[in-house]
Design an enzyme around this catalytic site. Structure first.
Site, PDB file in Angstrom:
ATOM      1  N   HIS A  78       0.848  -1.181   0.000  1.00  0.00           N
ATOM      2  CA  HIS A  78       0.000   0.000   0.000  1.00  0.00           C
ATOM      3  C   HIS A  78       0.888   1.236   0.000  1.00  0.00           C
ATOM      4  O   HIS A  78       2.116   1.147  -0.097  1.00  0.00           O
ATOM      5  CB  HIS A  78      -0.938   0.004   1.204  1.00  0.00           C
ATOM      6  CG  HIS A  78      -2.202  -0.787   0.986  1.00  0.00           C
ATOM      7  ND1 HIS A  78      -3.045  -0.560  -0.067  1.00  0.00           N
ATOM      8  CD2 HIS A  78      -2.764  -1.794   1.711  1.00  0.00           C
ATOM      9  CE1 HIS A  78      -4.072  -1.388  -0.013  1.00  0.00           C
ATOM     10  NE2 HIS A  78      -3.931  -2.155   1.054  1.00  0.00           N
ATOM     11  N   ASP A 109      -0.807   6.925  -3.960  1.00  0.00           N
ATOM     12  CA  ASP A 109      -2.103   6.816  -4.620  1.00  0.00           C
ATOM     13  C   ASP A 109      -2.365   7.976  -5.576  1.00  0.00           C
ATOM     14  O   ASP A 109      -2.831   7.777  -6.706  1.00  0.00           O
ATOM     15  CB  ASP A 109      -3.226   6.768  -3.581  1.00  0.00           C
ATOM     16  CG  ASP A 109      -3.264   5.454  -2.825  1.00  0.00           C
ATOM     17  OD1 ASP A 109      -2.558   4.518  -3.244  1.00  0.00           O
ATOM     18  OD2 ASP A 109      -3.984   5.369  -1.821  1.00  0.00           O
TER      19      ASP A 109
END
Length: 276
Positions: A78, A109
């Site tokens: 992540h 992200d």
């Protein structure tokens, strides 16, 4: 924030009927964006080789953590993992317990995945206008995050002297680029990197330092600036700074920042703040 204007359709890509429904959508689509691990779409018969043969004008954008060919491409990860792999986490100043602070932003992200994807898709669409052909875009979030290490990485590569954690120009090694506490516990963000801004800042707070002292003894200067700013409340300093060019502002908490930024946008251009 993330889903405004979207229309959602749920498909089971392992079901023949749903894959057929996807094919119908792709027949009229310009772009397909997918974020499975490398190989998943190909196993479903929906990889680039399959879809480009049936839809030659399609822009196929795959957003993954490490890219299609990286040895880590199938590793679960992540945002924090991508920032750590890039060296950003290890560059941060350690806290009282010796550990680097947790990054407050999902850099991988947004800046590592979404923004490069948008830019690449737009360029691919422009190229398709000339060629008539779609193309495959391989967006690797971890590689794009590496860009944000540029200052410390260039210093290390060019001089052989790699900044210690919290010792880079933008990570705590310079008195000119730090967060200082005022008397009332509120914080001021100082980013007076250039000599003009730095001298304006020193003049405003009434601190007389020899030129270059901040580079010769940075921690001594940090202590001197911190002691001076602790003598007044944040609002008093900001009023004193007025319109001077010195690159310093309040560092509010998130709720206060959202309210202030929303009010500023409404006053500036009449556009309402994005609702939370």
């Amino acid at each position: 924030w993330l889903n405004r204007g979207k229309e959602s359709v749920a498909l089971d890509l392992k079901a023949d009927a749903d894959r057929a429904a996807l094919e119908e959508m792709l027949a009229g689509a310009d772009v397909l964006v997918e974020q499975f691990r490398p190989g998943v779409m190909a196993r479903l018969g929906l990889g680039w080789a399959d879809l480009s043969a049936r839809h030659p004008r399609l822009i196929y954008c795959a957003v993954t953590g490490y890219g299609q060919a990286d040895p880590r491409s199938l590793t679960a990860a992540h945002d924090l993992n991508y920032q750590a792999a890039a060296g950003l986490v290890g560059s941060a100043a350690p806290g009282p317990d010796g550990r680097p602070g947790l990054p407050p932003v999902l850099l991988g992200d947004i800046a590592g995945g979404s923004y490069p994807a948008v830019m690449s898709i737009l360029l691919a669409l422009m190229q398709r206008q000339a060629s008539g052909q779609g193309q495959f875009l391989d967006i690797a979030m971890s590689q794009n995050v590496e860009v944000f290490t540029f200052w410390n990485a260039i210093q290390g590569a060019m001089t052989g002297q790699w900044p210690e954690a919290g010792g880079g120009r933008h990570t705590g090694g310079s008195p000119r680029y730090r967060v200082y506490a005022a008397r009332d516990g509120r914080h001021l963000a100082v980013a007076a990197l250039e000599d003009r801004f730095w001298q304006n800042f020193l003049d405003a707070i009434g601190l007389d330092l020899p030129p270059g002292r901040d580079a010769e003894a940075p921690q001594e200067v940090v202590s001197a600036v911190a002691a001076r700013l602790a003598e007044r409340d944040a609002a008093d300093w900001l009023a004193l700074f007025g319109d001077r060019d010195l690159c310093c502002n309040l560092a509010p908490d998130l709720a206060e920042a959202v309210a202030a930024n929303g009010a500023g946008r409404q006053a500036g251009d009449g556009m309402p703040a994005i609702p939370l």
